[in-house]
Design an enzyme around this catalytic site. Sequence first.
Site, PDB file in Angstrom:
ATOM      1  N   SER A  31      18.742  -9.119  66.651  1.00  0.00           N
ATOM      2  CA  SER A  31      18.412  -8.301  67.830  1.00  0.00           C
ATOM      3  C   SER A  31      19.540  -7.379  68.279  1.00  0.00           C
ATOM      4  CB  SER A  31      17.930  -9.172  68.990  1.00  0.00           C
ATOM      5  OG  SER A  31      19.003  -9.737  69.704  1.00  0.00           O
ATOM      6  N   THR A  77      18.784 -13.691  70.715  1.00  0.00           N
ATOM      7  CA  THR A  77      19.269 -13.840  72.094  1.00  0.00           C
ATOM      8  C   THR A  77      20.034 -12.615  72.594  1.00  0.00           C
ATOM      9  OG1 THR A  77      21.317 -14.870  71.305  1.00  0.00           O
ATOM     10  CG2 THR A  77      19.510 -16.358  71.904  1.00  0.00           C
ATOM     11  N   ASP A  78      20.608 -11.836  71.646  1.00  0.00           N
ATOM     12  CA  ASP A  78      21.603 -10.844  72.062  1.00  0.00           C
ATOM     13  C   ASP A  78      21.046  -9.714  72.929  1.00  0.00           C
ATOM     14  OD1 ASP A  78      23.624 -12.267  70.933  1.00  0.00           O
ATOM     15  OD2 ASP A  78      23.790 -11.058  69.117  1.00  0.00           O
ATOM     16  N   THR A 102      18.225 -15.383  65.625  1.00  0.00           N
ATOM     17  CA  THR A 102      18.825 -16.619  65.115  1.00  0.00           C
ATOM     18  C   THR A 102      17.792 -17.713  64.949  1.00  0.00           C
ATOM     19  OG1 THR A 102      20.961 -16.103  66.052  1.00  0.00           O
ATOM     20  CG2 THR A 102      20.525 -18.417  65.721  1.00  0.00           C
TER      21      THR A 102
HETATM   22  C1  SIN Z   1      20.166 -12.043  67.471  1.00  0.00           C
HETATM   23  O1  SIN Z   1      20.285 -11.696  68.656  1.00  0.00           O
HETATM   24  O2  SIN Z   1      19.231 -11.665  66.743  1.00  0.00           O
HETATM   25  C2  SIN Z   1      21.203 -12.910  66.842  1.00  0.00           C
HETATM   26  C3  SIN Z   1      21.830 -13.828  67.807  1.00  0.00           C
HETATM   27  C4  SIN Z   1      20.867 -14.824  68.379  1.00  0.00           C
HETATM   28  O3  SIN Z   1      19.659 -14.768  68.243  1.00  0.00           O
HETATM   29  O4  SIN Z   1      21.401 -15.768  69.033  1.00  0.00           O
END
Ligand code: SIN
Length: 316
Positions: free
Chosen positions: A61, A94-95, A14
């Site tokens: 991710s 983050t995921d 993100t």
């Molecule tokens: C991801 O994990 O690539 C998408 C969600 C995020 O980064 O918050």
Amino acid sequence: MNPQNIVILGTGGTIAGQAGSVRDNIGYTAAQFGVAQLLAELPAMGHAGPMIVEQVAQIDSKDMSFPIMARLAERVSHFLAHPEVQGIVITHGTDTLEETAYFLQTVCQPVKPVVLTCAMRPATALVPDGPQNMLDAMTVARHPGACGVVAVCAGTIHRALDVQKVHTYKLDAFNSGDAGPLGYVEEGTPRLLRNWPSATEESAGIAINKIVNLTSPGDWPRVEIVMNYAGASGAIVEALLAQGVQGLVVAATGNGTLHHALEAALLRAQATGVRVVRATRCPNGQVLPRPGDTLVDSKGLSPVKARVGLILQLLK
Ligand code: SIN
């Protein structure tokens, strides 16, 4: 290379996401901007010091794979071997950040800082969180004495072993459970509450040149996570056994408890040579072993990190 370089490795997420409107914080596509572009647009970049930038992957991710993690580990160890490199920052979604963090800590065991950072809002948001997180991560990567794999998000530093995404939307989406954070970044200065991770604390005991050649997901051991819940049965375990699964992590209830039908299926799996590890679905605490336990526990690792650990063990 210049002295005191830091290396910035991009993997997407993100933090590199793009939405159709500045007001849209959820309807975006992750991994649209290259990390070099994010850095070029970073306010205060002029003060960030010398750096080397490389795009290792460009993914959301949720699609992270073991071949990509292995390639990232190879780039991390390549750059850390240069005496002129002080530390590494990795931009990541983050995921699955916690899985990559644990993978890098156990595979690379870095004696220099490797700092994963991320964002909960896309780069196009009216008030994106990525730029501040990136600056904080660089501060940590340049901090004298910093070492090991950590995550920096919303002004908080978490150790790879402890970090877990705990919120779907808030900017401060991570915590470190019982252990608590390693520290904070306040106005460009880290304030530490605990010691940096030690390089020998967790080791996968596996050579990077062995795993970097495993370029297809099918080259990696098949390890799945099953969960205990009210009314659980052994059906999923039986189906996975029929597909040739090599390892199972069970996200057990409470202090490692299992529905008797699921437990019986897991013991049957173990008897056929499948490695079974018991973690807990509780976000805090860890499974405390009891005399007579028939399934090993995850030694405090969450189910997703226990799965990473078991995959690495099966590769040995
Ligand atoms: C991801 O994990 O690539 C998408 C969600 C995020 O980064 O918050």
